[in-house]
Design a protein around this motif. Structure first.
Motif, PDB file in Angstrom:
ATOM      1  N   GLY A  25       0.811  -1.221   0.000  1.00 20.70           N
ATOM      2  CA  GLY A  25       0.000   0.000   0.000  1.00 20.70           C
ATOM      3  C   GLY A  25       0.842   1.267   0.000  1.00 20.70           C
ATOM      4  N   SER A  26       0.212   2.323  -0.475  1.00 26.50           N
ATOM      5  CA  SER A  26       0.893   3.606  -0.600  1.00 26.50           C
ATOM      6  C   SER A  26       1.340   4.137   0.754  1.00 26.50           C
ATOM      7  CB  SER A  26      -0.075   4.597  -1.234  1.00 26.50           C
ATOM      8  OG  SER A  26       0.435   5.897  -1.145  1.00 26.50           O
ATOM      9  N   MET A  27       2.611   4.506   0.842  1.00 29.41           N
ATOM     10  CA  MET A  27       3.115   5.159   2.060  1.00 29.41           C
ATOM     11  C   MET A  27       4.095   6.252   1.704  1.00 29.41           C
ATOM     12  SD  MET A  27       3.797   2.195   4.864  1.00 29.41           S
ATOM     13  CE  MET A  27       4.516   1.089   3.677  1.00 29.41           C
ATOM     14  N   ILE A 103      -1.008   9.141  -7.372  1.00 32.77           N
ATOM     15  CA  ILE A 103      -1.203  10.576  -7.612  1.00 32.77           C
ATOM     16  C   ILE A 103      -2.205  11.070  -6.560  1.00 32.77           C
ATOM     17  CG2 ILE A 103      -1.688  12.349  -9.322  1.00 32.77           C
ATOM     18  CD1 ILE A 103      -1.464  10.241 -11.511  1.00 32.77           C
ATOM     19  N   LEU A 104      -1.750  11.995  -5.735  1.00 31.93           N
ATOM     20  CA  LEU A 104      -2.581  12.465  -4.621  1.00 31.93           C
ATOM     21  C   LEU A 104      -2.661  13.989  -4.641  1.00 31.93           C
ATOM     22  CD1 LEU A 104      -2.359  11.255  -0.923  1.00 31.93           C
ATOM     23  CD2 LEU A 104      -2.491  13.677  -1.445  1.00 31.93           C
ATOM     24  N   HIS A 105      -3.856  14.499  -4.776  1.00 29.18           N
ATOM     25  CA  HIS A 105      -4.081  15.946  -4.663  1.00 29.18           C
ATOM     26  C   HIS A 105      -4.770  16.171  -3.317  1.00 29.18           C
ATOM     27  CE1 HIS A 105      -5.539  19.976  -5.230  1.00 29.18           C
ATOM     28  NE2 HIS A 105      -5.054  20.062  -6.455  1.00 29.18           N
ATOM     29  N   PHE A 215      -7.896   2.829  -8.766  1.00 26.20           N
ATOM     30  CA  PHE A 215      -8.584   3.972  -8.151  1.00 26.20           C
ATOM     31  C   PHE A 215      -8.824   3.610  -6.690  1.00 26.20           C
ATOM     32  CE2 PHE A 215     -11.972   6.744  -6.820  1.00 26.20           C
ATOM     33  CZ  PHE A 215     -11.734   7.938  -7.509  1.00 26.20           C
ATOM     34  N   ARG A 216      -8.348   4.476  -5.786  1.00 26.75           N
ATOM     35  CA  ARG A 216      -8.605   4.211  -4.353  1.00 26.75           C
ATOM     36  C   ARG A 216      -9.922   4.874  -4.000  1.00 26.75           C
ATOM     37  NH1 ARG A 216      -4.439   3.998   0.821  1.00 26.75           N
ATOM     38  NH2 ARG A 216      -5.671   2.338   1.756  1.00 26.75           N
ATOM     39  N   LEU A 217     -10.932   4.032  -3.851  1.00 28.02           N
ATOM     40  CA  LEU A 217     -12.318   4.493  -3.691  1.00 28.02           C
ATOM     41  C   LEU A 217     -12.682   4.491  -2.212  1.00 28.02           C
ATOM     42  CD1 LEU A 217     -15.192   5.035  -4.896  1.00 28.02           C
ATOM     43  CD2 LEU A 217     -15.465   2.554  -5.065  1.00 28.02           C
ATOM     44  N   ARG A 290      -5.168  -2.990   8.339  1.00 25.17           N
ATOM     45  CA  ARG A 290      -5.011  -3.965   9.429  1.00 25.17           C
ATOM     46  C   ARG A 290      -5.055  -5.414   8.926  1.00 25.17           C
ATOM     47  NH1 ARG A 290      -3.105  -4.921  13.143  1.00 25.17           N
ATOM     48  NH2 ARG A 290      -4.424  -5.093  14.989  1.00 25.17           N
ATOM     49  N   ILE A 291      -4.421  -5.624   7.767  1.00 27.19           N
ATOM     50  CA  ILE A 291      -4.200  -6.994   7.313  1.00 27.19           C
ATOM     51  C   ILE A 291      -2.703  -7.201   7.524  1.00 27.19           C
ATOM     52  CG2 ILE A 291      -4.327  -8.568   5.338  1.00 27.19           C
ATOM     53  CD1 ILE A 291      -6.404  -6.537   4.140  1.00 27.19           C
ATOM     54  N   ASN A 292      -2.316  -7.963   8.528  1.00 31.09           N
ATOM     55  CA  ASN A 292      -0.883  -7.959   8.857  1.00 31.09           C
ATOM     56  C   ASN A 292      -0.249  -9.339   8.966  1.00 31.09           C
ATOM     57  OD1 ASN A 292      -2.136  -8.588  11.265  1.00 31.09           O
ATOM     58  ND2 ASN A 292      -0.739  -7.384  12.529  1.00 31.09           N
ATOM     59  N   MET A 311      -1.360  -4.277   1.736  1.00 30.47           N
ATOM     60  CA  MET A 311      -0.752  -4.126   3.065  1.00 30.47           C
ATOM     61  C   MET A 311       0.300  -3.035   2.954  1.00 30.47           C
ATOM     62  SD  MET A 311      -0.291  -8.058   4.256  1.00 30.47           S
ATOM     63  CE  MET A 311      -0.195  -8.879   2.705  1.00 30.47           C
ATOM     64  N   ALA A 312       0.223  -2.065   3.807  1.00 27.12           N
ATOM     65  CA  ALA A 312       1.175  -0.961   3.753  1.00 27.12           C
ATOM     66  C   ALA A 312       2.246  -1.159   4.826  1.00 27.12           C
ATOM     67  CB  ALA A 312       0.448   0.369   3.914  1.00 27.12           C
ATOM     68  N   ARG A 313       1.897  -0.880   6.077  1.00 31.30           N
ATOM     69  CA  ARG A 313       2.882  -0.932   7.155  1.00 31.30           C
ATOM     70  C   ARG A 313       3.560  -2.296   7.307  1.00 31.30           C
ATOM     71  NH1 ARG A 313      -0.963   1.159  11.644  1.00 31.30           N
ATOM     72  NH2 ARG A 313      -2.287  -0.260  10.428  1.00 31.30           N
ATOM     73  N   ARG A 352      11.505  11.391   8.670  1.00 29.91           N
ATOM     74  CA  ARG A 352      11.451  10.232   7.791  1.00 29.91           C
ATOM     75  C   ARG A 352      10.759   9.069   8.503  1.00 29.91           C
ATOM     76  NH1 ARG A 352      16.958   7.322   5.980  1.00 29.91           N
ATOM     77  NH2 ARG A 352      17.669   9.469   5.758  1.00 29.91           N
ATOM     78  N   ALA A 353       9.923   8.352   7.783  1.00 27.24           N
ATOM     79  CA  ALA A 353       9.255   7.196   8.384  1.00 27.24           C
ATOM     80  C   ALA A 353      10.261   6.082   8.627  1.00 27.24           C
ATOM     81  CB  ALA A 353       8.151   6.689   7.467  1.00 27.24           C
ATOM     82  N   SER A 354       9.999   5.276   9.633  1.00 25.43           N
ATOM     83  CA  SER A 354      10.722   4.034   9.815  1.00 25.43           C
ATOM     84  C   SER A 354       9.764   3.050  10.478  1.00 25.43           C
ATOM     85  CB  SER A 354      11.993   4.247  10.644  1.00 25.43           C
ATOM     86  OG  SER A 354      12.762   3.067  10.608  1.00 25.43           O
TER      87      SER A 354
HETATM   88  C1  LIG Z   1       3.685   6.397   7.010  1.00 23.53           C
HETATM   89  C2  LIG Z   1       2.414   6.240   6.214  1.00 23.53           C
HETATM   90  C3  LIG Z   1       2.212   7.030   5.093  1.00 23.53           C
HETATM   91  C4  LIG Z   1       1.050   6.866   4.326  1.00 23.53           C
HETATM   92  N1  LIG Z   1       0.918   7.594   3.173  1.00 23.53           N
HETATM   93  C5  LIG Z   1      -0.143   7.343   2.357  1.00 23.53           C
HETATM   94  C6  LIG Z   1      -0.247   7.983   1.088  1.00 23.53           C
HETATM   95  O1  LIG Z   1       0.610   8.781   0.681  1.00 23.53           O
HETATM   96  N2  LIG Z   1      -1.326   7.689   0.320  1.00 23.53           N
HETATM   97  C7  LIG Z   1      -2.286   6.793   0.723  1.00 23.53           C
HETATM   98  O2  LIG Z   1      -3.237   6.536  -0.013  1.00 23.53           O
HETATM   99  N3  LIG Z   1      -2.214   6.183   1.916  1.00 23.53           N
HETATM  100  C8  LIG Z   1      -1.158   6.427   2.732  1.00 23.53           C
HETATM  101  N4  LIG Z   1      -1.063   5.751   3.932  1.00 23.53           N
HETATM  102  C9  LIG Z   1      -2.124   4.794   4.318  1.00 23.53           C
HETATM  103  C10 LIG Z   1      -1.790   3.373   3.859  1.00 23.53           C
HETATM  104  O3  LIG Z   1      -1.816   3.275   2.460  1.00 23.53           O
HETATM  105  C11 LIG Z   1      -2.786   2.348   4.429  1.00 23.53           C
HETATM  106  O4  LIG Z   1      -4.066   2.653   3.969  1.00 23.53           O
HETATM  107  C12 LIG Z   1      -2.826   2.308   5.941  1.00 23.53           C
HETATM  108  O5  LIG Z   1      -1.528   2.314   6.474  1.00 23.53           O
HETATM  109  C13 LIG Z   1      -3.581   1.083   6.442  1.00 23.53           C
HETATM  110  O6  LIG Z   1      -3.072  -0.082   5.938  1.00 23.53           O
HETATM  111  P1  LIG Z   1      -2.052  -1.040   6.772  1.00 23.53           P
HETATM  112  O7  LIG Z   1      -2.779  -1.444   8.013  1.00 23.53           O
HETATM  113  O8  LIG Z   1      -1.780  -2.171   5.845  1.00 23.53           O
HETATM  114  O9  LIG Z   1      -0.847  -0.225   7.061  1.00 23.53           O
HETATM  115  C14 LIG Z   1       0.070   5.921   4.712  1.00 23.53           C
HETATM  116  C15 LIG Z   1       0.278   5.158   5.862  1.00 23.53           C
HETATM  117  C16 LIG Z   1       1.437   5.299   6.608  1.00 23.53           C
HETATM  118  C17 LIG Z   1       1.633   4.428   7.804  1.00 23.53           C
END
Ligand SMILES: Cc1cc2nc3c(=O)[nH]c(=O)nc-3n(C[C@H](O)[C@H](O)[C@H](O)COP(=O)(O)O)c2cc1C
Ligand code: SF4
Length: 668
Positions: A25-27, A103-105, A215-217, A290-292, A311-313, A352-354
């Protein structure tokens, strides 16, 4: 046969194939804006691609200046910006991966004075009032999205994700809450949807047919005057017709007062809404939040809730999540515990994220564990977060490491943290270290006191001995009704029905949660307590929260004036406070403690004296470093390192402890 047949199945999109069902996922990481940051970003994504993710989505990149979230935020609008993006796409492709640019506005969420939105209403989370977009500005903005998508293709990306949720610009057009227009871009749902649909059409025209458009809906706005489920589905169907390849799920606007990603959110808590939308669509649909673990992901896919998982984090926590699942060793995955302490909290502070459990995240070029050329005999005292982190990495580098703890099990402070409601995921971190230690060369000596005699044979000693609670000077502090937080969490001392907690730092808050918590909640109960309506009776899916059954009466007190909780994490502090308020906990600042006696705790507040007639007073008044061995070892000339609580007895700071352990291991 694989344990995760659905998760690891390829997905054929017609013009291209994803090797499995996992999206990263986008971070936004903060590297996007650092000088030389794209090199580091390339290394970050390279490791995730090597780890087997099906498709990576980058952090949000603005299509124009006004759409930047922060004034200095990254934007892709000009050909001269392509070179640095090619570092990223090149690295990912070398590893056989795929990557899409988000792409995020930001619209009215932007944190600068040049912000624009469909209407003039200011967002509760931005100090700036947006300018209303004119017809021409709307058209230009759509062109800007298309231009960024075209450049993304030129830079080598495999697709784009158009950010249409979380309350950003596109979401602001979609919902009546923020779209008060009565021209062709607002009014009924059809006209409010025009902006996202024309954006998708323009992007598709710009990139051609063989390019992924996600598309993130926003499927669940969690704010008043959000979309109804019928509107979400109708928009999803229209997006399909407009040419999107995949629909991803967005949950909750940033201004929503409902947690959507904190640890207290049950795993996969929002799969049900993705499932309902998916039933009405034909393009692949993605579940999020929260799919981890691979098990949770597999269950979502096998149960038909989604075609892919995002899954992002979890990919900050472990770059090799997919590879470990595919190898049949999920127990080796370093699981994201959803604490937000090193990822989102850092981003909110402009850092910066970590990751708390993986300090290498976003530091791939800077923190590395290379084989040592000068192996040492190292003793580590204390098998808590700092000691375990050091021992694993130092042993992996080739040092001879012995890890002592007088307790019968590893974990140290983790053993207390994992009992706190909303911190149960610390079980996973303990499991991860247990597995790593079991497979490592570390000589683990549990139930063993690290005496100076035992330590004499080592070249260097690492003291990771943690902390001891501080006892404040209050008359009656040794009264039998006084307990320390360790009495409660470690020794399970019985606690009465009325309790005062002295000290409203992180531990005080945790203890209050522990004392008022209702036993393990189902997802349904959790949704109801936070007022999320699964029946979707109102647009936005909010309802009056279901009250909790009255339980213990708790006062959470601090000496410092003002409201308790100001030092809590930026992104999670409000959730702790809301949860405690919901349970009737009184949070008072500006308290002066007078004495504790048979009647209770005597305090002064706002110039008046009270007696809180409580059964117990629990002390959470900070801690002191435990470093008793230091002087003896140093006196005989042994080199001693202090890490974790033994170094600085901050709040129980696992983030700092794990990072310090890893950094020392990298350099020793
Ligand atoms: C550090 C961080 C930055 C994020 N930046 C974005 C972003 O730029 N665009 C976006 O759509 N979501 C962003 N998110 C949200 C994640 O895409 C995701 O929806 C959220 O973390 C929940 O999913 P997870 O439980 O798998 O982490 C961000 C999340 C984190 C933790
Ligand atoms: S800091 Fe916490 S929430 Fe963020 S990725 Fe790491 S474990 Fe997950």
């Amino acid at each position: 046969m694989s344990r995760y047949p659905h998760l690891l199945a390829p997905l054929d999109l017609g013009f291209t194939t994803l090797k499995n069902r996992v999206l990263m996922g986008s971070m936004h990481t903060g590297l996007e804006e650092e000088k030389g940051g794209f090199k580091k970003l390339a290394a970050f994504y390279r490791e995730r691609a090597r780890g087997g993710v099906g498709l990576i989505i980058t952090g949000g990149i603005a299509p124009n200046f006004r759409g930047r979230l922060m004034p200095h935020a990254a934007q892709l609008s000009f050909p001269w910006q392509l070179a640095k993006h090619r570092l990223v796409t090149g690295a990912v492709h070398q590893e056989g991966g795929k990557i899409a640019l988000q792409i995020l506005h930001a619209g009215r969420y932007a944190y600068h004075p040049f912000l624009q939105a469909p209407s003039a209403e200011q967002a509760p989370i931005s100090p700036f009032k947006p300018a209303v977009m004119s017809e021409r500005q709307i058209r230009n903005c759509i062109d800007d999205f298309a231009n960024t998508a075209r450049l993304a293709r030129e830079a080598g990306y495999d697709g784009v994700e158009i950010m249409g949720s979380e309350g950003y610009l596109i979401n602001q057009f979609i919902c009546a809450r923020t779209n008060r227009r009565d021209d062709g871009w607002g009014g009924d749902a059809g006209r409010r949807n025009r902006f996202p649909l024309e954006t998708v059409r323009a992007v598709r025209a710009a990139v051609g047919e063989d390019f992924i458009i996600i598309f993130r809906l926003s499927m669940l706005d969690l704010v008043e005057q959000g979309s109804s489920l019928e509107e979400v589905i109708a928009l999803g169907q229209a997006l399909e017709r407009a040419g999107v390849s995949i629909i991803n799920t967005g949950i909750g606007w940033h201004e929503a007062r409902v947690p959507t990603i904190a640890t207290s959110v049950p795993r996969a808590a929002f799969g049900w809404v993705t499932e309902r939308v998916r039933q009405a669509l034909s393009v692949p649909v993605v579940a999020t939040n929260r799919i981890n673990t691979p098990e949770v992901a597999e269950t979502i896919l096998a149960g038909g809730q989604a075609d892919l998982v995002c899954m992002a984090r979890p990919f900050l926590a472990d770059a090799d999540f997919v590879a470990k699942a595919a190898a049949g060793t999920p127990e080796l995955i370093n699981t994201c515990i959803a604490c937000n302490q090193a990822c989102l909290d850092h981003i909110f502070k402009g850092r910066r994220a970590s990751c708390l459990v993986n300090p290498r995240a976003c530091h791939e070029t800077e923190l590395n564990f290379l084989p040592t050329t000068a192996p040492k005999r190292l003793a580590v005292v204390g098998a808590g977060p700092a000691g375990m982190s050091f021992a694993c990495e130092a042993a992996a580098r080739g040092h001879s490491v012995t890890l002592f703890d007088r307790a019968a099990d590893i974990g140290g402070q983790f053993n207390y943290a994992k009992q706190i409601p909303g911190k149960e995921e610390f079980y996973e971190t303990l499991r991860y270290f247990r597995e790593r230690l079991a497979r490592s060369e570390v000589n683990l000596r549990l139930g063993t006191e690290a005496t100076p005699e035992r330590l004499a044979e080592f070249d260097e000693v690492v003291l990771a001995t943690g902390i001891r609670p501080r006892t404040p000077e209050i008359e009656g502090i040794h009264h039998p009704r006084v307990l320390s937080y360790l009495d409660v969490l470690a020794r399970q001392a019985p606690v009465g029905e009325k309790v005062a907690i002295i000290g409203a730092g992180g531990i005080g808050f945790d203890l209050a949660e522990y004392l008022v918590a209702t036993p393990a909640q189902s997802t349904e109960q959790w949704l109801a307590e936070w007022g999320i309506d699964k029946d979707y009776r109102e647009p936005g899916a909010l309802m009056t929260p279901v009250p909790v059954a009255p339980g213990r009466r708790v006062w959470l007190l601090q000496r410092k004036a003002g409201n308790p909780g100001q030092g809590l994490g930026k992104t999670t502090g409000w959730i702790h406070k809301a949860s405690l308020r919901h349970h009737g906990v009184k949070m008072w600042g500006g308290i002066s403690y007078q004495r504790i006696d048979d009647a209770g705790l005597h305090i002064e507040k706002d110039g008046e004296s009270y007696c809180l007639e409580v059964d117990n007073v629990i002390v959470c008044a900070g801690q002191e470093p435990e470093r008793g061995l230091q002087a003896t070892l140093a006196a005989r000339g042994q080199k001693v390192h202090l890490i974790g609580g033994a170094d600085v007895a901050a709040e129980l700071d696992a983030k700092r402890a794990i990072r310090q352990g890893a950094e020392l291991a990298a350099g020793i």
